[in-house]
Design an enzyme around this catalytic site. Structure first.
Site, PDB file in Angstrom:
ATOM      1  N   GLU A   1      24.900   2.940 -28.421  1.00 15.67           N
ATOM      2  CA  GLU A   1      26.031   2.050 -28.118  1.00 15.67           C
ATOM      3  C   GLU A   1      26.464   1.194 -29.314  1.00 15.67           C
ATOM      4  O   GLU A   1      27.649   0.972 -29.520  1.00 15.67           O
ATOM      5  CB  GLU A   1      25.678   1.130 -26.937  1.00 15.67           C
ATOM      6  CG  GLU A   1      26.819   0.164 -26.639  1.00 15.67           C
ATOM      7  CD  GLU A   1      26.757  -0.480 -25.267  1.00 15.67           C
ATOM      8  OE1 GLU A   1      25.709  -0.406 -24.606  1.00 15.67           O
ATOM      9  OE2 GLU A   1      27.769  -1.066 -24.873  1.00 15.67           O
TER      10      GLU A   1
ATOM     11  N   ASP B   1      21.051   3.316 -24.970  1.00 20.23           N
ATOM     12  CA  ASP B   1      21.634   1.983 -24.777  1.00 20.23           C
ATOM     13  C   ASP B   1      20.490   1.027 -25.077  1.00 20.23           C
ATOM     14  O   ASP B   1      19.541   0.910 -24.290  1.00 20.23           O
ATOM     15  CB  ASP B   1      22.139   1.790 -23.346  1.00 20.23           C
ATOM     16  CG  ASP B   1      23.017   0.545 -23.249  1.00 20.23           C
ATOM     17  OD1 ASP B   1      22.928  -0.304 -24.163  1.00 20.23           O
ATOM     18  OD2 ASP B   1      23.774   0.419 -22.275  1.00 20.23           O
TER      19      ASP B   1
ATOM     20  N   ASP C   1      20.750  -2.238 -22.059  1.00 15.54           N
ATOM     21  CA  ASP C   1      21.696  -1.967 -20.983  1.00 15.54           C
ATOM     22  C   ASP C   1      21.687  -3.208 -20.088  1.00 15.54           C
ATOM     23  O   ASP C   1      20.622  -3.638 -19.632  1.00 15.54           O
ATOM     24  CB  ASP C   1      21.222  -0.727 -20.209  1.00 15.54           C
ATOM     25  CG  ASP C   1      22.164  -0.363 -19.082  1.00 15.54           C
ATOM     26  OD1 ASP C   1      23.364  -0.647 -19.189  1.00 15.54           O
ATOM     27  OD2 ASP C   1      21.675   0.217 -18.089  1.00 15.54           O
TER      28      ASP C   1
ATOM     29  N   THR D   1      23.365  -6.315 -21.101  1.00 13.78           N
ATOM     30  CA  THR D   1      23.196  -7.485 -21.978  1.00 13.78           C
ATOM     31  C   THR D   1      23.559  -8.780 -21.240  1.00 13.78           C
ATOM     32  O   THR D   1      22.930  -9.821 -21.434  1.00 13.78           O
ATOM     33  CB  THR D   1      24.062  -7.331 -23.251  1.00 13.78           C
ATOM     34  OG1 THR D   1      23.770  -6.061 -23.839  1.00 13.78           O
ATOM     35  CG2 THR D   1      23.786  -8.432 -24.257  1.00 13.78           C
TER      36      THR D   1
ATOM     37  N   LYS E   1      18.731  -0.698 -11.606  1.00 17.02           N
ATOM     38  CA  LYS E   1      19.159  -0.234 -10.269  1.00 17.02           C
ATOM     39  C   LYS E   1      18.685   1.192 -10.016  1.00 17.02           C
ATOM     40  O   LYS E   1      18.275   1.537  -8.913  1.00 17.02           O
ATOM     41  CB  LYS E   1      20.700  -0.245 -10.162  1.00 17.02           C
ATOM     42  CG  LYS E   1      21.323  -1.617 -10.099  1.00 17.02           C
ATOM     43  CD  LYS E   1      22.809  -1.541  -9.774  1.00 17.02           C
ATOM     44  CE  LYS E   1      23.693  -1.131 -10.920  1.00 17.02           C
ATOM     45  NZ  LYS E   1      23.686  -1.990 -12.091  1.00 17.02           N
TER      46      LYS E   1
ATOM     47  N   ARG F   1      29.272   2.978  -7.950  1.00 15.89           N
ATOM     48  CA  ARG F   1      29.989   2.420  -9.097  1.00 15.89           C
ATOM     49  C   ARG F   1      31.428   2.945  -9.065  1.00 15.89           C
ATOM     50  O   ARG F   1      31.640   4.157  -9.020  1.00 15.89           O
ATOM     51  CB  ARG F   1      29.295   2.862 -10.383  1.00 15.89           C
ATOM     52  CG  ARG F   1      29.636   2.038 -11.589  1.00 15.89           C
ATOM     53  CD  ARG F   1      28.654   2.342 -12.703  1.00 15.89           C
ATOM     54  NE  ARG F   1      28.917   1.553 -13.868  1.00 15.89           N
ATOM     55  CZ  ARG F   1      28.406   0.350 -14.077  1.00 15.89           C
ATOM     56  NH1 ARG F   1      27.600  -0.192 -13.189  1.00 15.89           N
ATOM     57  NH2 ARG F   1      28.689  -0.317 -15.182  1.00 15.89           N
TER      58      ARG F   1
ATOM     59  N   ASP G   1      24.913   4.806 -20.313  1.00 18.80           N
ATOM     60  CA  ASP G   1      24.787   3.975 -19.107  1.00 18.80           C
ATOM     61  C   ASP G   1      24.324   4.770 -17.888  1.00 18.80           C
ATOM     62  O   ASP G   1      24.059   4.184 -16.834  1.00 18.80           O
ATOM     63  CB  ASP G   1      26.127   3.302 -18.771  1.00 18.80           C
ATOM     64  CG  ASP G   1      26.399   2.106 -19.664  1.00 18.80           C
ATOM     65  OD1 ASP G   1      25.436   1.498 -20.146  1.00 18.80           O
ATOM     66  OD2 ASP G   1      27.585   1.789 -19.876  1.00 18.80           O
TER      67      ASP G   1
HETATM   68  P1  AMP Z   1      25.848  -2.815 -14.903  1.00 16.89           P
HETATM   69  O1  AMP Z   1      24.964  -3.967 -15.099  1.00 16.89           O
HETATM   70  O2  AMP Z   1      25.378  -1.806 -13.914  1.00 16.89           O
HETATM   71  O3  AMP Z   1      27.284  -3.180 -14.677  1.00 16.89           O
HETATM   72  O4  AMP Z   1      25.800  -1.963 -16.234  1.00 16.89           O
HETATM   73  C1  AMP Z   1      25.924  -2.565 -17.484  1.00 16.89           C
HETATM   74  C2  AMP Z   1      26.738  -1.670 -18.356  1.00 16.89           C
HETATM   75  O5  AMP Z   1      28.076  -1.609 -17.900  1.00 16.89           O
HETATM   76  C3  AMP Z   1      26.842  -2.179 -19.767  1.00 16.89           C
HETATM   77  O6  AMP Z   1      25.787  -1.715 -20.553  1.00 16.89           O
HETATM   78  C4  AMP Z   1      28.165  -1.632 -20.248  1.00 16.89           C
HETATM   79  O7  AMP Z   1      27.957  -0.509 -21.089  1.00 16.89           O
HETATM   80  C5  AMP Z   1      28.862  -1.172 -18.981  1.00 16.89           C
HETATM   81  N1  AMP Z   1      30.213  -1.712 -18.873  1.00 16.89           N
HETATM   82  C6  AMP Z   1      30.790  -2.706 -19.573  1.00 16.89           C
HETATM   83  N2  AMP Z   1      32.083  -2.874 -19.187  1.00 16.89           N
HETATM   84  C7  AMP Z   1      32.321  -1.940 -18.239  1.00 16.89           C
HETATM   85  C8  AMP Z   1      33.472  -1.580 -17.454  1.00 16.89           C
HETATM   86  N3  AMP Z   1      34.612  -2.242 -17.565  1.00 16.89           N
HETATM   87  N4  AMP Z   1      33.342  -0.563 -16.571  1.00 16.89           N
HETATM   88  C9  AMP Z   1      32.176   0.079 -16.427  1.00 16.89           C
HETATM   89  N5  AMP Z   1      31.049  -0.221 -17.130  1.00 16.89           N
HETATM   90  C10 AMP Z   1      31.123  -1.201 -18.035  1.00 16.89           C
HETATM   91 MG    MG Z   2      25.015  -0.276 -21.112  1.00 18.29          MG
END
Ligand code: AMP
Ligand code: MG
Length: 344
Positions: free
Chosen positions: A76, A127, A130, A132, A253, A267, A280
């Site tokens: 990433e 990543d 993942d 952050t 998750k 998602r 991801d």
């Molecule tokens: P989560 O905590 O499941 O939402 O996953 C985190 C990941 O979502 C991060 O590492 C990003 O790479 C990704 N992410 C960031 N912005 C977006 C977005 N707009 N749509 C989908 N995934 C995203």
């Molecule tokens: Mg990520």
């Protein structure tokens, strides 16, 4: 964290080297957890990046360069921002050197940039951190490493510094302060396991057997910009799910679903034409499949990891314990078509 008891014979050489790299990355991430809030940068898409993201990417890239020098890395982060931020760059170099003494500063930035490889026939997807935003909020995050060959994820490793599978699920996004963390690993055709930090044996992961949608526990991102909560609400309502969704950051998750502590993970793209990054979903998807679950996009198609840095032939994600998959897909399609939401 040292994984002495994981035998090469049991999981294969690639899994062992990936687990060792991720275990050291988890230790590194835990060390810098308290310092990440200072010096976080905002990337072009407004998402944060910290010394943990850069340091973990450098460490894992260095390990792969040493152990698999001809393999490509697709990750990433890149070091562009660090090259013009000397203070941050110095902090990253110090952190990486503590784990991997003897590396010089320029080399560390070059390791980070090795993540710009072209996804070809065989490559590693990483990543480094993942979730952050979860890391910065005191919630879940994960170090996600996967090996992809011919468009299929063969191996996935998820280091989860704040996850515990020993406790009853709390349905809270916040990580339990007593969580010791651990590593999940899956090898295609061999299975999926969890190794807790304090107990270096491998516990097999297997999905739940919940078959009634109303009784399902549904996982979803904590971050509303990452996945459409209105679509989530409608799907949950259509399925008459009784429990509120469990909001959680990162591929932690996927580990929770693979462990059987939850049953469904959804998602939804927030914009038309917005596709998931491979790092991801890669490690998490093989983990769920090897634990007996099923993973598709919103239309029911398998994830296709042969399309570059993003899953450009897939929109969104439906992951389940398998038993619930068809019912969840049907509800998803009903909701998306009725409301003309992205992914329909
Ligand atoms: P989560 O905590 O499941 O939402 O996953 C985190 C990941 O979502 C991060 O590492 C990003 O790479 C990704 N992410 C960031 N912005 C977006 C977005 N707009 N749509 C989908 N995934 C995203
Ligand atoms: Mg990520």
């Amino acid at each position: 964290m040292v994984i002495e008891t994981v035998t090469e014979r049991h999981l294969g050489r690639e899994a062992l080297l990936a687990m060792r790299a991720v275990a050291d990355a988890v230790d590194l991430a835990r060390l810098v957890e308290r310092d990440v809030a200072t010096g976080a940068l905002s990337k072009g898409d407004a998402s944060p990046v910290t010394i943990a993201d850069f340091s973990v990417q450098a460490l894992i890239a260095a390990r792969l360069a040493r152990d698999r020098p001809s393999d490509t890395l697709v990750a990433e982060e890149d070091a562009t921002a660090l090259r013009t931020a000397p203070d941050l760059s110095t902090r990253v170099v110090d952190v990486v050197r503590a784990a991997e003494p003897g590396l010089d500063a320029d080399q560390i930035l070059d390791w980070i940039d090795r993540g710009g490889g072209n996804p070809g026939r065989r490559f590693w997807a990483l990543d480094p951190i993942d979730g952050t935003k979860g890391l910065l909020r005191g919630c879940q995050y994960a170090v996600a490493l996967a090996l992809i060959v011919d468009g299929t994820v063969q191996l996935g490793v998820l280091g989860c510094p704040r996850l515990s599978l020993a406790h009853q699920p709390s349905l809270s996004a916040e990580a339990d302060a007593s969580s010791e963390g651990g590593i999940a690993v899956a090898v295609r055709g061999r299975g999926a396991w969890w190794s807790a930090r304090s107990d270096e044996s491998l516990t097999p992961l297997s999905v739940s057997r919940v078959s009634e949608p109303a009784r399902a526990c549904v996982l979803h991102s904590f971050e509303t910009p990452h996945s459409d909560v209105e679509a989530l609400r409608r799907v949950v309502e259509t399925l008459c799910v009784e429990r509120p969704p469990w909001l959680m950051d990162s591929q932690a998750k996927h580990v929770v679903l693979a462990s059987g502590a939850a049953d469904v993970l959804l998602r939804f793209p927030t914009l038309h034409g917005c596709h998931e990054a491979i790092w991801d979903q890669a490690a998490g998807s093989v983990l769920i499949e090897e634990a007996g679950g099923r993973v598709t996009d919103l239309a029911g198609h398998p994830l296709d990891f042969s399309t570059g840095r993003h899953l450009s032939r897939n929109e969104g994600l439906v992951a389940t314990n398998g038993v619930l998959h068809d019912a969840v897909l049907k509800a998803v399609q009903t909701v998306l078509q009725k409301h003309s939401l992205p992914g329909a």
